[in-house]
Design a protein around this motif. Structure first.
Motif, PDB file in Angstrom:
ATOM      1  N   PRO A  14      40.281  74.219 139.358  1.00  0.00           N
ATOM      2  CA  PRO A  14      39.296  73.618 140.275  1.00  0.00           C
ATOM      3  C   PRO A  14      37.983  74.388 140.360  1.00  0.00           C
ATOM      4  CG  PRO A  14      40.823  74.950 141.523  1.00  0.00           C
ATOM      5  CD  PRO A  14      41.289  75.039 140.088  1.00  0.00           C
ATOM      6  N   ASP A  15      37.806  75.421 139.554  1.00  0.00           N
ATOM      7  CA  ASP A  15      36.597  76.259 139.642  1.00  0.00           C
ATOM      8  C   ASP A  15      35.485  75.684 138.767  1.00  0.00           C
ATOM      9  OD1 ASP A  15      37.886  78.111 141.352  1.00  0.00           O
ATOM     10  OD2 ASP A  15      38.878  79.003 139.602  1.00  0.00           O
ATOM     11  N   LEU A  16      34.978  74.525 139.147  1.00  0.00           N
ATOM     12  CA  LEU A  16      33.951  73.840 138.367  1.00  0.00           C
ATOM     13  C   LEU A  16      32.601  74.548 138.500  1.00  0.00           C
ATOM     14  CD1 LEU A  16      34.769  70.122 139.304  1.00  0.00           C
ATOM     15  CD2 LEU A  16      35.753  71.536 137.472  1.00  0.00           C
ATOM     16  N   MET A  17      31.752  74.375 137.497  1.00  0.00           N
ATOM     17  CA  MET A  17      30.394  74.889 137.574  1.00  0.00           C
ATOM     18  C   MET A  17      29.529  73.878 138.312  1.00  0.00           C
ATOM     19  SD  MET A  17      27.694  76.051 134.550  1.00  0.00           S
ATOM     20  CE  MET A  17      26.870  74.450 134.363  1.00  0.00           C
ATOM     21  N   PRO A  18      28.896  74.279 139.420  1.00  0.00           N
ATOM     22  CA  PRO A  18      28.023  73.333 140.129  1.00  0.00           C
ATOM     23  C   PRO A  18      26.772  73.050 139.309  1.00  0.00           C
ATOM     24  CG  PRO A  18      27.849  75.525 141.097  1.00  0.00           C
ATOM     25  CD  PRO A  18      28.958  75.593 140.078  1.00  0.00           C
ATOM     26  N   VAL A  19      26.341  71.795 139.287  1.00  0.00           N
ATOM     27  CA  VAL A  19      25.114  71.413 138.595  1.00  0.00           C
ATOM     28  C   VAL A  19      24.130  70.853 139.613  1.00  0.00           C
ATOM     29  CG1 VAL A  19      26.172  71.095 136.334  1.00  0.00           C
ATOM     30  CG2 VAL A  19      26.138  69.183 137.935  1.00  0.00           C
ATOM     31  N   GLU A  20      22.859  70.808 139.236  1.00  0.00           N
ATOM     32  CA  GLU A  20      21.801  70.511 140.204  1.00  0.00           C
ATOM     33  C   GLU A  20      21.922  69.150 140.864  1.00  0.00           C
ATOM     34  OE1 GLU A  20      17.703  72.322 140.248  1.00  0.00           O
ATOM     35  OE2 GLU A  20      17.965  71.883 138.110  1.00  0.00           O
ATOM     36  N   CYS A  21      22.528  68.186 140.188  1.00  0.00           N
ATOM     37  CA  CYS A  21      22.629  66.846 140.761  1.00  0.00           C
ATOM     38  C   CYS A  21      23.625  66.793 141.911  1.00  0.00           C
ATOM     39  CB  CYS A  21      22.988  65.818 139.689  1.00  0.00           C
ATOM     40  SG  CYS A  21      24.684  65.963 139.072  1.00  0.00           S
ATOM     41  N   GLY A  22      24.346  67.885 142.150  1.00  0.00           N
ATOM     42  CA  GLY A  22      25.291  67.945 143.249  1.00  0.00           C
ATOM     43  C   GLY A  22      26.738  67.819 142.816  1.00  0.00           C
ATOM     44  N   ALA A  23      26.968  67.541 141.544  1.00  0.00           N
ATOM     45  CA  ALA A  23      28.327  67.413 141.030  1.00  0.00           C
ATOM     46  C   ALA A  23      28.846  68.764 140.559  1.00  0.00           C
ATOM     47  CB  ALA A  23      28.356  66.406 139.881  1.00  0.00           C
ATOM     48  N   GLY A  24      30.109  68.770 140.140  1.00  0.00           N
ATOM     49  CA  GLY A  24      30.698  69.935 139.508  1.00  0.00           C
ATOM     50  C   GLY A  24      31.146  69.549 138.115  1.00  0.00           C
ATOM     51  N   LEU A  25      31.057  70.458 137.177  1.00  0.00           N
ATOM     52  CA  LEU A  25      31.418  70.159 135.796  1.00  0.00           C
ATOM     53  C   LEU A  25      32.400  71.200 135.279  1.00  0.00           C
ATOM     54  CD1 LEU A  25      30.954  68.432 133.241  1.00  0.00           C
ATOM     55  CD2 LEU A  25      29.051  69.959 132.663  1.00  0.00           C
ATOM     56  N   GLY A  26      33.466  70.738 134.668  1.00  0.00           N
ATOM     57  CA  GLY A  26      34.434  71.644 134.069  1.00  0.00           C
ATOM     58  C   GLY A  26      35.668  70.881 133.620  1.00  0.00           C
ATOM     59  N   GLY A 105      29.658  67.493 126.430  1.00  0.00           N
ATOM     60  CA  GLY A 105      28.638  66.487 126.652  1.00  0.00           C
ATOM     61  C   GLY A 105      29.278  65.144 126.951  1.00  0.00           C
ATOM     62  N   PRO A 106      28.513  64.077 126.931  1.00  0.00           N
ATOM     63  CA  PRO A 106      29.042  62.746 127.267  1.00  0.00           C
ATOM     64  C   PRO A 106      30.181  62.286 126.365  1.00  0.00           C
ATOM     65  CG  PRO A 106      26.649  62.730 127.258  1.00  0.00           C
ATOM     66  CD  PRO A 106      27.062  64.054 126.701  1.00  0.00           C
ATOM     67  N   ALA A 107      30.232  62.770 125.130  1.00  0.00           N
ATOM     68  CA  ALA A 107      31.305  62.367 124.211  1.00  0.00           C
ATOM     69  C   ALA A 107      32.591  63.161 124.434  1.00  0.00           C
ATOM     70  CB  ALA A 107      30.851  62.518 122.761  1.00  0.00           C
ATOM     71  N   SER A 108      32.533  64.201 125.264  1.00  0.00           N
ATOM     72  CA  SER A 108      33.714  65.026 125.524  1.00  0.00           C
ATOM     73  C   SER A 108      34.689  64.279 126.438  1.00  0.00           C
ATOM     74  CB  SER A 108      33.302  66.339 126.184  1.00  0.00           C
ATOM     75  OG  SER A 108      32.390  67.049 125.372  1.00  0.00           O
ATOM     76  N   VAL A 109      35.926  64.720 126.416  1.00  0.00           N
ATOM     77  CA  VAL A 109      36.957  64.073 127.221  1.00  0.00           C
ATOM     78  C   VAL A 109      36.840  64.510 128.683  1.00  0.00           C
ATOM     79  CG1 VAL A 109      39.446  63.874 127.628  1.00  0.00           C
ATOM     80  CG2 VAL A 109      38.536  63.809 125.291  1.00  0.00           C
ATOM     81  N   ASN A 110      36.781  63.528 129.552  1.00  0.00           N
ATOM     82  CA  ASN A 110      36.779  63.762 130.992  1.00  0.00           C
ATOM     83  C   ASN A 110      38.221  64.035 131.423  1.00  0.00           C
ATOM     84  OD1 ASN A 110      36.711  63.617 133.775  1.00  0.00           O
ATOM     85  ND2 ASN A 110      35.511  61.729 133.859  1.00  0.00           N
ATOM     86  N   PRO A 111      38.530  65.231 131.935  1.00  0.00           N
ATOM     87  CA  PRO A 111      39.921  65.541 132.287  1.00  0.00           C
ATOM     88  C   PRO A 111      40.480  64.630 133.371  1.00  0.00           C
ATOM     89  CG  PRO A 111      38.428  67.221 133.139  1.00  0.00           C
ATOM     90  CD  PRO A 111      37.626  66.361 132.220  1.00  0.00           C
ATOM     91  N   ALA A 112      39.599  63.979 134.132  1.00  0.00           N
ATOM     92  CA  ALA A 112      40.073  63.102 135.201  1.00  0.00           C
ATOM     93  C   ALA A 112      40.596  61.775 134.667  1.00  0.00           C
ATOM     94  CB  ALA A 112      38.946  62.837 136.201  1.00  0.00           C
TER      95      ALA A 112
END
Length: 375
Positions: A14-26, A105-112
Motif C-alpha cells: 500500500p506504499d504508493l508514490m503520491p503524484v501531483e494530481c492527487g492519486a497514488g501510483l504503484g 505507463g498506461p500500457a502497464s498492468v494495473n494491479p487493481a
C-alpha cells in the motif's frame, strides 16, 4: 531491449508514490542504464534526462550482446572520449514514468484490475517523473549529482530537479528547452492528441490486445516531427522534389519527397511507441511551468550554488531563443549562476541531437570546469 538495461521497482502497495494530481501510483518500475564507473567519492555522477519520445538507451555499451551495442539516441555525445566522457563520469539515464520503454505507463498492468491501465493511469507531471528518478538514485546509493543534463523535455526535467532537490545538484545543462510551453507548443500537442483520440481504434484508450490507433499515432508523429525541423533544413533535405523526379500523379498519394518522409517517420514511430503514452507525456510537458516556482525555491537553488549552462539553437522555432533568454533572465534575477550560448545551426529544434563539434566542446568544457571545482 538489451542486456545493459536494468529495472528498479518500488512503491509497492500500500506504499504508493503520491503524484501531483492527487492519486497514488504503484508499483512503479523504472527502466534505466548506466555507463562508466562510480568514483570512490561518488562525485562524478551525471544524470541524463531524455526528451519526450526518448528512452534510457543514450549510447551503446562496449560490452554485451548486439542489442546493447546498438547506437543510442545521443551516441555522438556520450561515451569514452566524447563530450560526456564515460571514462571520467558515471552516467545514468532512466525511461520516464508514463513512458513505454520499460518504465511504468498506461500500457502497464494495473494491479487493481490485472488489465492495462489505459486511461485509468493517473495524469503525471514532470515533477512526478523527477520524484521517481530521485528514488532510483537513492536505490543506487547516489546522494549528489555533478550534473543533470537534458534537451527539450529533458531540460524541463533538469529544471525540476534543481527546483525539487537543489542540494543534490551541482550543475545543470539545459539544451533547446523552455521554462514553459507557449500557446503554439500547446496547440501542436493538442492537435497531436486529437489525431490519436479521433482514430476509431483508440477506443477511449482501451485498445491493448488489438491493432490500436496506428493511423492517429502516425499523424501525431508527423505533426511533431515537423516542429523539430526548420524551414532551411527541410528545404535543403527535400525542397519540392518529387518522388518519381518527373511527373505529378494528380492523386492524393505522396507525390513529394517530404510527404513520403513524413509517412515513413509516422510508420516507424508506430512500431516503437504507445499512443496513450504520447497523450500523457505531452500533457505533462504542457503543464510544466518553471516561471511559477516560488521565491523560496529559487533562493534555495541560489544558496545551493547550482551552475547552469543554457544553450539555444538559432533555427529552433518550437522553443526559440527568446524563451531561453527569458529563462536566463529569471535565473540571473534570482542570483543564480548561469551561462548562455546560442549555437548557429539550421537544423531546428533537433539541433541538440545532431553531431556538432561546438556543442560537444561546450558541454565537455562546462562539465570539466564543474568537476575541477569539486576537487
Amino acid at each position: 531491449m538489451n542486456d545493459a538495461r536494468h529495472f528498479f521497482t518500488f512503491a509497492e502497495p500500500p506504499d504508493l508514490m503520491p503524484v501531483e494530481c492527487g492519486a497514488g501510483l504503484g508499483p512503479i518500475t523504472l527502466a534505466y542504464e548506466t555507463w562508466g564507473e562510480l568514483s570512490a567519492a561518488q562525485d562524478n555522477v551525471i544524470l541524463i534526462l531524455h526528451a519526450f519520445s526518448g528512452d534510457s538507451h543514450v549510447a551503446s555499451h562496449e560490452q554485451g550482446n548486439s542489442k546493447a551495442r546498438e547506437q543510442g539516441w545521443w551516441e555522438f555525445m556520450v561515451g569514452p572520449g566524447k563530450g560526456i566522457d564515460t571514462r571520467k563520469y558515471f552516467v545514468v539515464c532512466s525511461n520516464i514514468i508514463g513512458g513505454c520503454m520499460g518504465s511504468t505507463g498506461p500500457a502497464s498492468v494495473n494491479p487493481a484490475t490485472d488489465q492495462p491501465y489505459g486511461m485509468d493511469f493517473p495524469v503525471v507531471t514532470v515533477k512526478d517523473m523527477v520524484q521517481a528518478q530521485k528514488l532510483l538514485l537513492e536505490h543506487l546509493g547516489i546522494r549528489k549529482l555533478l550534473a543533470v543534463v537534458g534537451g527539450s523535455m529533458g531540460g524541463m526535467q533538469a529544471l525540476q530537479w534543481c527546483a525539487s532537490y537543489p542540494d543534490m545538484v551541482t550543475s545543470a545543462v539545459l539544451l533547446a528547452t523552455t521554462a514553459r510551453h507557449s500557446a503554439l507548443s500547446i496547440a501542436f500537442n493538442e492537435i497531436a492528441r486529437q489525431a490519436i483520440m479521433a482514430d476509431p481504434k483508440w477506443q477511449q484508450g482501451s485498445y491493448y490486445g488489438s491493432d490500436g490507433p496506428e493511423l492517429g499515432l502516425a499523424v501525431a508523429r508527423m505533426i511533431g516531427h515537423v516542429t523539430y525541423l526548420s524551414d532551411e533544413a527541410m528545404r535543403r533535405k527535400f525542397g519540392r522534389r518529387l518522388q518519381d523526379r518527373c511527373n505529378l500523379s494528380f492523386d492524393f498519394n505522396a507525390n513529394f519527397q517530404v510527404e513520403s518522409y513524413l509517412h515513413h517517420q509516422g510508420e516507424k514511430f508506430v512500431r516503437r511507441f504507445d499512443a496513450n503514452s504520447l497523450l500523457y507525456i505531452t500533457k505533462a510537458a504542457d503543464y510544466f511551468d518553471f516561471t511559477t516556482v516560488d521565491s523560496e525555491t529559487l533562493t534555495s537553488m541560489a544558496d545551493a550554488g547550482i551552475r547552469f549552462l543554457v544553450t539555444a539553437f538559432s533555427s529552433d522555432w518550437l522553443y526559440p531563443t527568446y524563451q531561453s533568454k527569458e529563462l536566463v533572465r529569471l535565473l540571473k534575477k534570482n542570483s543564480i549562476n548561469v551561462s548562455f550560448c546560442e549555437i548557429e545551426a539550421d537544423s531546428g529544434h533537433d539541433g541538440f541531437l545532431i553531431p556538432s563539434r561546438r556543442l560537444t566542446d561546450l558541454v565537455a568544457g562546462f562539465l570539466r570546469a564543474r568537476s575541477e571545482e569539486k576537487r
